[in-house]
Write an enzyme that holds these catalytic residues in place. Sequence first.
Site, PDB file in Angstrom:
ATOM      1  N   HIS A   1       1.000  -1.102   0.043  1.00  0.00           N
ATOM      2  CA  HIS A   1      -0.025   0.029   0.079  1.00  0.00           C
ATOM      3  C   HIS A   1       0.869   1.378   0.062  1.00  0.00           C
ATOM      4  O   HIS A   1       0.576   2.026  -0.955  1.00  0.00           O
ATOM      5  CB  HIS A   1      -1.022   0.085   1.027  1.00  0.00           C
ATOM      6  N   GLU A   2       1.856   1.319   0.931  1.00  0.00           N
ATOM      7  CA  GLU A   2       2.579   2.451   1.025  1.00  0.00           C
ATOM      8  C   GLU A   2       3.546   2.535  -0.315  1.00  0.00           C
ATOM      9  O   GLU A   2       4.018   3.783  -0.495  1.00  0.00           O
ATOM     10  CB  GLU A   2       3.440   2.524   2.399  1.00  0.00           C
TER      11      GLU A   2
ATOM     12  N   HIS B   1       1.793   4.052  -3.130  1.00  0.00           N
ATOM     13  CA  HIS B   1       1.920   5.594  -2.659  1.00  0.00           C
ATOM     14  C   HIS B   1       3.100   6.125  -3.341  1.00  0.00           C
ATOM     15  O   HIS B   1       3.325   7.254  -4.279  1.00  0.00           O
ATOM     16  CB  HIS B   1       1.572   5.849  -1.412  1.00  0.00           C
TER      17      HIS B   1
END
Length: 236
Positions: free
Chosen positions: A39-40, A43
């Site tokens: 997820h990170e 980003h």
Amino acid sequence: LVLAGVGAVVGYAWLQGDRERLIVRSVVFGGALASMVLHEFCHGIVAYYGGDESMKWRGMLTLNPLKYMDPIYSIAMPMFFVLMGGIPIMGGRTLVNHHNLRSAWWQTAVSLAGPGANLVEALFLATLLREGYIDQFSPLGEGIAYLVVIQLAMVAFNLIPIPPLDGFGAIAPHLSYETQAKASALGNMGYFLVLAALWTVPGLGQAFWDQAHHTATTLGVPEFAQYLGLHFARLR
């Protein structure tokens, strides 16, 4: 510390001699940690291609979970969830310099990249179960079934348009500066207000998780496997 915590809960199942609980917890907690990193990372990689090259020299384009650890979202909140009888779902943080991004739409893409990664993971794991690549009647299948539910819940949670969640980050660049300033004044309080609402408003939290389970079922994940995964993953 987080890895030690995961090892502790898995080790406890090992000492109990509960093979099924051991496998389910390993899949759920290990998978949740891996999905947080993905997820990170998403980003960060979208921010990099959107113009924030500082992501590279600050070492944020990595799959090392330590780079994304946050004292509140990665440690304090998972411990709180366990104390409240829930699953220790952890979050992380990627520090993006939005001033370096080329446009408002790149800012939107950066915010949506994280939940998008969770959605892709949920679809991929659901396909493995639905097509029979993983035995849905096995402890591995039960763990993956509940991991799909967690991923779908994280997509829905992160897309709530309240700061500092990704849903607000996606629409913020298209709002007036005055509106952005007023909303951003909430800081991290928006996150805790959403959690408080899910925990205290009668029926809201149950409806949230019921919808995640229902969506997983729609994707072909057996309902019995989802709830067995929840049963064996829960710490009690």
